[in-house]
Design an enzyme around this catalytic site. Structure first.
Site, PDB file in Angstrom:
ATOM      1  N   ASP A  30      -4.453 -10.706  -2.122  1.00 51.26           N
ATOM      2  CA  ASP A  30      -5.612  -9.879  -1.785  1.00 51.26           C
ATOM      3  C   ASP A  30      -6.011  -9.981  -0.310  1.00 51.26           C
ATOM      4  OD1 ASP A  30      -5.958  -8.900  -4.375  1.00 51.26           O
ATOM      5  OD2 ASP A  30      -7.106 -10.659  -4.973  1.00 51.26           O
ATOM      6  N   GLY A  82      -6.611  -4.971  -5.868  1.00 49.27           N
ATOM      7  CA  GLY A  82      -7.671  -5.194  -4.888  1.00 49.27           C
ATOM      8  C   GLY A  82      -9.023  -4.889  -5.478  1.00 49.27           C
ATOM      9  N   GLN A 132       3.710  -5.953  -7.772  1.00 49.83           N
ATOM     10  CA  GLN A 132       3.434  -6.108  -6.345  1.00 49.83           C
ATOM     11  C   GLN A 132       3.249  -7.562  -5.931  1.00 49.83           C
ATOM     12  OE1 GLN A 132      -0.588  -4.058  -5.782  1.00 49.83           O
ATOM     13  NE2 GLN A 132      -0.322  -4.111  -7.986  1.00 49.83           N
TER      14      GLN A 132
END
Length: 414
Positions: free
Chosen positions: A146, A191, A300
């Site tokens: 993040d 996020g 990811q």
């Protein structure tokens, strides 16, 4: 240099995995095994829960070659957790148990690898040990895709995730434009409150094959403006590619995601998801176009096959720096990254220490001045920030043309 402190150490991993968190593990473990002050190296199974449950792996018994493979092994090889311990002043039950385990194994060094909540845990343990007079040097090793840890230019794990996102967006964009019919593609990227990952899709746009529109949680989301943005691009091009952060929210703070109330993790954070499908449905109903929603999800954060060598190197060095400073008398700090330039003007990373209490529970967001005026894209300042971080291709060990990951014995301490 302070007086030598002789004893064993524990290393633990916490929070969400990354492509390079095990590179930090290798940095800590290798440096600890080589340090004469550290008598034995333990790895906590599932982070702080492994300490509480007395489930510690003896890292001294691992094959050095297998340990080195941690540099290119994704996820948290020792096991992770999301366990929130109370403030020691409110409830010291867990801390008494931690102290009991520390004394059993003569633990004088504790290294914890994680993000915001993990640094909070690290800080609480450091405070408690100091309050009861038990000498134990506690160090935080940063980690989070993040990229929202306060006090550090960037975080290990972010660059590799950014590289995966940018590359995947470039590939998706090529696929989404092959037909002679209209198409709208919406990609959902991780996020919650900080949009660093979704912003990384701008790298794909910068190099010719990325999103037309990017939406971050740094600004309130306006559905009507979003739909108008989409229609403007669709009318002009017949194709639209959109990247959205999972944490985009309305002005009242509520998440756009339909799954916002499904559950929470161990720290009370909403488990997000389903945003791409929700927006795809809304856009489809409004435009009548063919719309595809794609969620990257955990892909990811585990893409070691496309990791940044810069990220691998910095993650490993962060672990080594934590050990080096601890044996030299430092405690209650986190290793942080400071951006600098070498004598040729090229990017370089310096390693600095910041107090754990200044990191815990603070979030660093994408600077507002890096977001365009329409709040649907990034300025070039962001590209300048992230591009040096994704450089380098790891020489991945392979077996039968597939990745060869670490195979640890994980011998439990007795």
């Amino acid at each position: 240099m302070s007086e030598k402190l002789i004893g064993s150490c524990i290393f633990g991993q916490s929070g969400g995995p990354t492509a390079v968190i095990n590179a930090s593990a290798y940095g800590v473990i290798r440096a600890a095994l080589d340090a004469e002050e550290i008598t034995r190296v333990y790895g906590a199974n599932h982070g702080i829960k492994g300490v509480l449950e007395d489930r510690l792996f003896v890292m001294d018994e691992e094959d050095p070659k297998e340990l080195e493979l941690l540099l290119h092994t994704p996820s948290s090889e020792l096991g992770s957790c999301r366990y929130k311990i109370a403030d020691p002043e409110t409830d010291d039950t867990d801390y008494k148990r931690i102290l009991e385990v520390f004394k059993k194994y003569n633990v004088r060094y504790f290294f914890y690898n994680g993000g915001n909540d993990s640094m909070d845990t690290c800080n609480k343990i450091s405070r408690y040990m100091e309050s009861v007079g038990y000498e134990c040097r506690v160090m935080g090793v940063p980690k989070t895709i993040d990229n929202d840890l306060f006090g550090t230019d960037h975080c290990p794990g972010f660059a590799s995730a950014a590289k995966y996102i940018a590359t995947s967006c470039m590939e998706i964009n090529k696929d989404a434009k092959v037909y002679d019919k209209g198409m709208i593609t919406i990609v959902e990227i991780m996020g919650r409150h900080a949009g660093w990952l979704a912003a990384s899709a701008a790298l794909a746009t910068e190099f010719g094959s990325g999103p037309d529109l990017i939406y971050l949680p740094e600004y309130d989301f306006d559905m009507e403006k979003f739909l108008q943005d989409v229609m403007d691009v669709y009318t002009r091009n017949g194709k639209v590619f959109i990247a959205v952060s999972e944490g985009i929210h309305y002005a009242d703070g509520s998440f756009v995601s339909e799954a916002k109330t499904s559950s929470t993790d161990g720290f009370g954070h909403a488990q997000l998801g389903g945003l791409a499908s929700l927006l795809a449905q809304i856009v489809r109903e409004r435009t009548g176009a063919k719309v595809r929603g794609i969620e990257f999800s955990l892909l990811q954060r585990c893409g070691a096959h496309i990791a940044s060598q810069t990220d691998v190197d910095e993650a490993c060095k962060a672990g080594m720096e934590a050990v080096r400073n601890a044996v030299n008398g430092v405690s209650g700090k986190m290793v942080a990254f400071k951006r600098n330039k070498d004598e040729n003007g090229n990017y370089k990373c310096d390693y600095v220490l910041i107090p754990l209490e200044s990191v815990a529970n603070y979030e660093k967001k994408v600077p507002m001045e890096w977001i365009n005026e329409d709040k649907n894209g990034l300025k070039h300042e962001f590209i300048d920030y992230v591009l040096p971080l994704i450089q380098g291709e790891p020489d991945l060990p392979r077996e039968n043309s597939l990745p060869r990951y670490a195979r640890l014995k994980k011998v439990l301490a007795k």
